[in-house]
Enzyme design. Structure first.
Site, PDB file in Angstrom:
ATOM      1  N   GLU A  91     -12.228  30.228   8.608  1.00 14.90           N
ATOM      2  CA  GLU A  91     -12.645  31.558   8.158  1.00 14.90           C
ATOM      3  C   GLU A  91     -14.152  31.729   8.323  1.00 14.90           C
ATOM      4  O   GLU A  91     -14.895  31.324   7.460  1.00 14.90           O
ATOM      5  CB  GLU A  91     -12.218  31.749   6.704  1.00 14.90           C
ATOM      6  CG  GLU A  91     -10.715  31.592   6.483  1.00 14.90           C
ATOM      7  CD  GLU A  91     -10.295  31.822   5.042  1.00 14.90           C
ATOM      8  OE1 GLU A  91     -10.977  32.574   4.319  1.00 14.90           O
ATOM      9  OE2 GLU A  91      -9.294  31.243   4.624  1.00 14.90           O
TER      10      GLU A  91
ATOM     11  N   THR B  41       0.854  -1.185   0.000  1.00 11.44           N
ATOM     12  CA  THR B  41       0.000   0.000   0.000  1.00 11.44           C
ATOM     13  C   THR B  41       0.887   1.231   0.000  1.00 11.44           C
ATOM     14  O   THR B  41       1.674   1.435   0.929  1.00 11.44           O
ATOM     15  CB  THR B  41      -0.905   0.008   1.248  1.00 11.44           C
ATOM     16  OG1 THR B  41      -1.705  -1.170   1.256  1.00 11.44           O
ATOM     17  CG2 THR B  41      -1.804   1.235   1.248  1.00 11.44           C
TER      18      THR B  41
ATOM     19  N   MET C  33      -3.036  36.874   6.889  1.00  9.10           N
ATOM     20  CA  MET C  33      -3.394  37.032   5.486  1.00  9.10           C
ATOM     21  C   MET C  33      -3.671  38.511   5.207  1.00  9.10           C
ATOM     22  O   MET C  33      -4.800  38.979   5.232  1.00  9.10           O
ATOM     23  CB  MET C  33      -4.562  36.137   5.144  1.00  9.10           C
ATOM     24  CG  MET C  33      -4.147  34.683   5.172  1.00  9.10           C
ATOM     25  SD  MET C  33      -5.415  33.552   4.584  1.00  9.10           S
ATOM     26  CE  MET C  33      -6.457  33.495   6.030  1.00  9.10           C
TER      27      MET C  33
ATOM     28  N   TRP D 241     -11.571  29.096   2.875  1.00 13.38           N
ATOM     29  CA  TRP D 241     -12.826  29.838   2.751  1.00 13.38           C
ATOM     30  C   TRP D 241     -13.990  28.930   2.396  1.00 13.38           C
ATOM     31  O   TRP D 241     -15.075  29.028   2.972  1.00 13.38           O
ATOM     32  CB  TRP D 241     -12.663  30.942   1.715  1.00 13.38           C
ATOM     33  CG  TRP D 241     -13.900  31.757   1.515  1.00 13.38           C
ATOM     34  CD1 TRP D 241     -14.726  31.764   0.439  1.00 13.38           C
ATOM     35  CD2 TRP D 241     -14.475  32.663   2.460  1.00 13.38           C
ATOM     36  NE1 TRP D 241     -15.771  32.637   0.640  1.00 13.38           N
ATOM     37  CE2 TRP D 241     -15.636  33.201   1.878  1.00 13.38           C
ATOM     38  CE3 TRP D 241     -14.094  33.081   3.746  1.00 13.38           C
ATOM     39  CZ2 TRP D 241     -16.436  34.129   2.533  1.00 13.38           C
ATOM     40  CZ3 TRP D 241     -14.897  34.011   4.392  1.00 13.38           C
ATOM     41  CH2 TRP D 241     -16.050  34.521   3.784  1.00 13.38           C
TER      42      TRP D 241
END
Length: 430
Positions: free
Chosen positions: A172, A104, A238, A132
Site C-alpha cells: 500500500e 522443534t 479493498m 498499511w
C-alpha cells in the site's frame, strides 16, 4: 488492511485469461482457471486479534470460508520477510499444546490454522505480507533482482514451514510507474519460486498468489493492471474506507455506486473501480470484492453527505470498538439508532437523531446486494476485513455471503510439507 481511503485498498483477483493465445502463460492461465471450482469467500485473520479481541483461529466458521489470509508479516529493505509477532505467529501455547513435545515444533496461530485446515480440506490459508503499516520497505524490496529473489525465498520459507497454501502481497501502494513495474517483477519472482517449490515438494499442487489492491483511482491508476491480471490468481479489491476521519464531510464507507443527488456522500464508489480494473485488463472472475466487517462513525452531524465534528474519542460517550471512529460490525447498530438506506448509492448507515451520530456499515441485506452485483459481473467472489468483528449466527456477514454465493470453491488445501523446519507440521500434526 484496514486503511483510510488515502489508502483505499482493493484486493482484486487477477489472472488475465487470453485463451486464444498459444503462449506458455496462457496455457498456465487455463490450468489455473480450472483449479477454482466455485466462488471465493475469503477473510483476513489478524494475528493481533488473538489478544484483546480474543479471536483465535478455532473461532473461524471454517465451513463458510474458502481462504483465510493471515495478516501480517513484515519485510526488510533487502526483501527479507520476517515475523512481526513471533509469539502470536508460532510460539503461543494453546490449551491443547504440550510443553513436553520432543523436537522443534510450531505453535501459535501457525499450528492452530493447520489444525483448521486438516478439519476443513477446502479451506486454504495464505500468508499476507505488508499492510498499511508495514509497506514502507516494499519499494526497496522490489527494486533489484537480488532483493526480489530474497523476498520470494523468505516468504515461501515461512509458507512451507507453517504449512500454508500461498502468498498474499499487500503493498500500500506503488507510488509511481517504476514501483508499479517493480511490483510486477516481484510477483513474477514469487510465482516462479512457488512453482519451483511445488515441482520439488508438492507435484501437481498450485500455490496461490494474490494481492490486496486499492479502490481509489489515484492509487490503482498507477498499477499495471493487465500484467497483474496475468501473474495473480486473485486480486482482492479493498472496496471500503471511502469516508472516515480523513473526510471533509460524512459519507458512505463502502457504497456500490455514486449518488449524483448527494455527491458529498459518495466521494468514491465500488462500481467505478471494478469497471476500471476490468477495462484495464483484469479478468472479471479474478476480482474478489472486498467488504468491511466494521463501520465508520461521524459525530455531531445532521446526516449523510453533511458536515460533522469528530468521529469519537473526544467525549460524548462514543469512541470506537478498538480505535476512534471505527466500530466492529458485531457492536452495530448501537442502541437508539435507526438504520437508513441510500437506494441510489446502495449503502446503509445508522443514525441517532438524539446524539447526532451517524455510522456507515454493511448489513446482511447489503451483503446480499453486493453478492448479486458481483455475480452479475462475473466476479470471483467475496473478501472480508476482518474475521474478529463479525456477528455469529444468521447475522454473520461472512455467512450471509456464503449463502448468497452458493457454490464455494472446494479445491483442496495441502497438508504435505516434507521440508518444513517444524517437526509437527512436517508430520501433519499426526
Amino acid at each position: 488492511m484496514l486503511s483510510f481511503l488515502g489508502k483505499s485498498v482493493a484486493l482484486l483477483a487477477a489472472l488475465q485469461a487470453t485463451l486464444s493465445s498459444a503462449s506458455p502463460l496462457a496455457t498456465e492461465e487455463r490450468s489455473i482457471e480450472k483449479r477454482a471450482n466455485g466462488y471465493a469467500n475469503s477473510v483476513y485473520f489478524t494475528n493481533w486479534g488473538i489478544y484483546d479481541r480474543n479471536f483465535q483461529p478455532a473461532d473461524l466458521v471454517a465451513s463458510d470460508v474458502t481462504h483465510v489470509i493471515y495478516s501480517f508479516m513484515n519485510l526488510q529493505a533487502d526483501g527479507t520477510v520476517v515475523s512481526g509477532d513471533t509469539y502470536a505467529d508460532f510460539e503461543k501455547h494453546y490449551a491443547d499444546d504440550s510443553w513436553n513435545d520432543v523436537g522443534t515444533n510450531a505453535y501459535g496461530c501457525a499450528k492452530q490454522l493447520f489444525k483448521v485446515k486438516k478439519a476443513n480440506r477446502g479451506l486454504k490459508v495464505l500468508l499476507s505480507i505488508g499492510g498499511w503499516t508495514w509497506s514502507t520497505n516494499f519499494p526497496s524490496a522490489a527494486s533489484t533482482d537480488a532483493n526480489r529473489k530474497n523476498f520470494a525465498k523468505t516468504a515461501i520459507t515461512f509458507m512451507k514451514d507453517w504449512g500454508f497454501d500461498g502468498i498474499d502481497v499487500d503493498w500500500e501502494y506503488p507510488a509511481d510507474a517504476t514501483q508499479a513495474s517493480n511490483m510486477v517483477l516481484l510477483l513474477k519472482e514469487v510465482r516462479s519460486q512457488l512453482d519451483a517449490y511445488a515441482a520439488q515438494y508438492a507435484p501437481g499442487y498450485h500455490f496461490l498468489l494474490t494481492i490486496a489492491a486499492p479502490a481509489g483511482k489515484d492509487n490503482y491508476s498507477k498499477l499495471r493492471l493487465a500484467d497483474l491480471g496475468q501473474v495473480l490468481d486473485y486480486i482482492n479489491l479493498m472496496a471500503y474506507d471511502y469516508a472516515g476521519s480523513f473526510s471533509p464531510l460524512t459519507g458512505h464507507d463502502a457504497n456500490l455506486f455514486a449518488n449524483p443527488s448527494n455527491p458529498n456522500a459518495t466521494p468514491f464508489n465500488t462500481d467505478s473501480a471494478v469497471k476500471d480494473y476490468i477495462k484495464g485488463g483484469v479478468p472479471a472472475n479474478k476480482i474478489v470484492l472486498g467488504m468491511p466487517i466494521y463501520g465508520r462513525s461521524f459525530q455531531n452531524t445532521a446526516g449523510i453527505g453533511q458536515t460533522y465534528n469528530g468521529v469519537g474519542g473526544g467525549g460524548g460517550g462514543s469512541t470506537g470498538s478498538w480505535e476512534a471512529g471505527i466500530w466492529d460490525y458485531k457492536a452495530l447498530p448501537k442502541a437508539g439508532a435507526t438504520i437508513q438506506y441510500d437506494s441510489v448509492a446502495k449503502g446503509y448507515y445508522s443514525y441517532n437523531a438524539g446524539t447526532k451520530e451517524l455510522i456507515s456499515f454493511d448489513t446482511p441485506d447489503m451483503i446480499n446486494t453486493k453478492v448479486a452485483y458481483l455475480k452479475s459481473l462475473g466476479l470471483g467472489g467475496s473478501m472480508f476485513w476482518e474475521a474478529s468483528a463479525d456477528k455469529k449466527g444468521a447475522d454473520s456477514l461472512i455467512g450471509t455471503s456464503h449463502r448468497a454465493l452458493g457454490g464455494l470453491d472446494t479445491t483442496q488445501n495441502l497438508l504435505s510439507y516434507p521440508n518444513s523446519k517444524y517437526d509437527n507440521i512436517r508430520n501433519g500434526l499426526n
